[in-house]
Design an enzyme around this catalytic site. Structure first.
Site, PDB file in Angstrom:
ATOM      1  N   PHE A 131       8.292   5.814   5.325  1.00 18.96           N
ATOM      2  CA  PHE A 131       9.196   5.859   6.482  1.00 18.96           C
ATOM      3  C   PHE A 131       9.666   4.449   6.784  1.00 18.96           C
ATOM      4  O   PHE A 131       8.862   3.561   7.010  1.00 18.96           O
ATOM      5  CB  PHE A 131       8.520   6.461   7.722  1.00 18.96           C
ATOM      6  CG  PHE A 131       9.478   6.607   8.868  1.00 18.96           C
ATOM      7  CD1 PHE A 131      10.341   7.692   8.942  1.00 18.96           C
ATOM      8  CD2 PHE A 131       9.563   5.623   9.850  1.00 18.96           C
ATOM      9  CE1 PHE A 131      11.255   7.802   9.979  1.00 18.96           C
ATOM     10  CE2 PHE A 131      10.478   5.731  10.890  1.00 18.96           C
ATOM     11  CZ  PHE A 131      11.322   6.836  10.954  1.00 18.96           C
TER      12      PHE A 131
ATOM     13  N   ASP B 198       7.071  -3.391   4.264  1.00 21.23           N
ATOM     14  CA  ASP B 198       7.416  -2.910   5.599  1.00 21.23           C
ATOM     15  C   ASP B 198       6.129  -2.905   6.422  1.00 21.23           C
ATOM     16  O   ASP B 198       5.303  -2.003   6.298  1.00 21.23           O
ATOM     17  CB  ASP B 198       8.026  -1.508   5.503  1.00 21.23           C
ATOM     18  CG  ASP B 198       8.381  -0.929   6.867  1.00 21.23           C
ATOM     19  OD1 ASP B 198       7.917  -1.477   7.884  1.00 21.23           O
ATOM     20  OD2 ASP B 198       9.103   0.082   6.909  1.00 21.23           O
TER      21      ASP B 198
ATOM     22  N   LYS C 208       7.175  -2.787  15.855  1.00 17.91           N
ATOM     23  CA  LYS C 208       6.339  -2.065  16.821  1.00 17.91           C
ATOM     24  C   LYS C 208       5.516  -2.940  17.790  1.00 17.91           C
ATOM     25  O   LYS C 208       5.868  -3.063  18.942  1.00 17.91           O
ATOM     26  CB  LYS C 208       5.451  -1.070  16.087  1.00 17.91           C
ATOM     27  CG  LYS C 208       6.286   0.119  15.566  1.00 17.91           C
ATOM     28  CD  LYS C 208       5.438   1.254  15.088  1.00 17.91           C
ATOM     29  CE  LYS C 208       6.207   2.553  14.955  1.00 17.91           C
ATOM     30  NZ  LYS C 208       6.988   2.707  13.726  1.00 17.91           N
TER      31      LYS C 208
END
Ligand SMILES: *Cc1c(COP(=O)(O)O)cnc(C)c1O
Length: 393
Positions: A139, A224, A253
């Protein structure tokens, strides 16, 4: 406003991208705890999807943001110099393998910037390399390029045609990766631990071989670390567990402790690909967001939160395994990024934990996701395990 009114307004006016949400609204937070509109207390083991690294009402973060607001400046634009932006860039470089950073506002944007940088790096040299290999079930975000990178058909299908040039291979399958590499491969993008698809770890041997292939073929290795970064796994960056360094890594995040900020971080040789005018962002790296990120990094350092994440993460995993509960099939992850494979429906378990005042996530039919703030303690874990045992009984 009461909860029913919120639900009514949401149903009428908000785009229906989230469907029916968990029927709760939180009004107050403190440490590990959230309080809803009825004053009921919840222990947060999901941290706003791995965002709230310092929990709620953290003193250092709150004071830093208040003091920035007192200066009267939230945003100036990157047309001008920004002290907190410069300091944050320095701090990330000092603590990582990268030499330069670029700030955006989200994980998708950070990944979008990484894809652009890898492409422009070859373009500027007149080298015809523009294909990117990523991992199945990864993702990487919701923009069109990061969707093409995301190895999940369900997200891509409605938005055909996809941005071309992306191929997807199985995780931890080095032969599949070798077979996918072509003379046009510009970059390989990997999450050190896949988060959204259910906490699946890339293994060290595989990653070392990937690094070797990238070195041999002149391919840019991109990690990532939007979810794994900023202490989640017990190190500031997950690549530190793997014995290799990426050429580019991305963060978001937890970086701002709740204030939106993303970062794309690169080694000098590839960072050179970006020159004036090649990329930009209106909000990216603004004074408020960078102040937040500096406070987060300072708290992580001062409060020993990396050590805490490593220690409590290990304790947590051990406790989960040693419940001996036959409904717990597997415990995956690293540090405070935990996936619990269950033999029963994970959503039911998540909902039952919610009723008992514990927030978690569920992915797929059978995986419970646990992503507590990095400040979580053993007592919190013990309470959680007790509730989970009741739910699974
Ligand atoms: C959450 C996530 C993203 C997307 O971040 P947004 O801020 O939602 O754009 C990208 N990559 C990974 C690994 C993520 O966990």
């Amino acid at each position: 406003m009461n909860l029913n009114k919120m639900i009514e307004l949401d149903e009428k006016y908000y785009m229906n991208t989230f469907g029916a949400r968990t029927p709760v609204c939180f009004e107050k937070g403190e440490g590990m705890y959230l309080y809803d509109t009825n004053g009921k207390r919840y222990s947060d083991f999901f941290g706003g999807i791995a965002v709230n690294a310092l929990g709620y009402a953290h003193k250092g973060l709150t004071e830093a943001l208040k003091s920035q607001l007192d200066k009267g400046i939230i945003h100036t634009s990157s047309l001008y110099y920004i002290a907190s932006q410069a300091k944050l860039a320095e701090k990330i470089v000092e603590k990582s393998c990268c030499d330069r950073v670029f700030f955006g506002n989200s994980g998708a944007e950070a990944n979008e910037a990484a894809i652009k940088l890898a492409k422009i790096y070859f373009y500027k040299q007149g080298i015809d390399k523009n294909e990117i290999i990523t991992i199945k079930n990864s993702f990487h975000g919701r923009t069109l390029a990061t969707l093409a990178a995301t190895g999940q058909k369900k997200y891509q299908m409605p938005y055909q045609p996809n941005i071309p040039g992306f191929t997807h291979v199985d995780i931890n399958d080095i032969e599949a990766l070798k077979a996918a590499v072509t003379d046009k491969t510009a970059a390989i993008i990997i999450e050190p631990i896949q988060g959204e698809s259910g906490v699946f770890c890339a293994n060290t041997k595989y990653i070392k071989e990937v690094r070797k292939i990238c070195d041999e073929k002149g391919i840019i290795l991109i990690f990532d670390e939007v979810q794994t970064g900023i202490g989640r796994t017990g190190k500031l960056f997950a690549y530190e567990h793997l014995g290799v360094t990426p050429d580019i890594f991305t963060l978001a995040k937890a970086l701002g402790g709740g204030i939106p900020i993303g970062a794309m971080c690169a080694k000098e040789f590839v960072a050179k690909g970006f020159e004036p005018g090649d990329h930009g962002s209106t909000f990216g790296g603004n004074p408020f967001a960078c102040t937040a990120a500096l406070a987060v990094l300072e708290a992580i350092e001062k409060e020993g939160l990396l050590e805490n994440a490593a220690e409590i993460g290990e304790y947590f995993a051990l406790k989960l395994v040693s419940t001996g509960n036959s409904k717990i099939k597997e415990v995956r992850g690293k540090g405070l990024m935990i996936g619990v494979a269950l033999s029963v429906d994970a959503k039911d378990v998540k909902n039952a934990l919610f009723e008992r005042g514990f927030l978690t996530g569920a992915v797929g039919a059978h995986t419970l996701r646990i992503l507590p703030p990095l400040i979580v303690g053993k007592k919190d874990v013990d309470e959680f395990i007790k509730a989970l045992q009741e739910v699974l009984a």
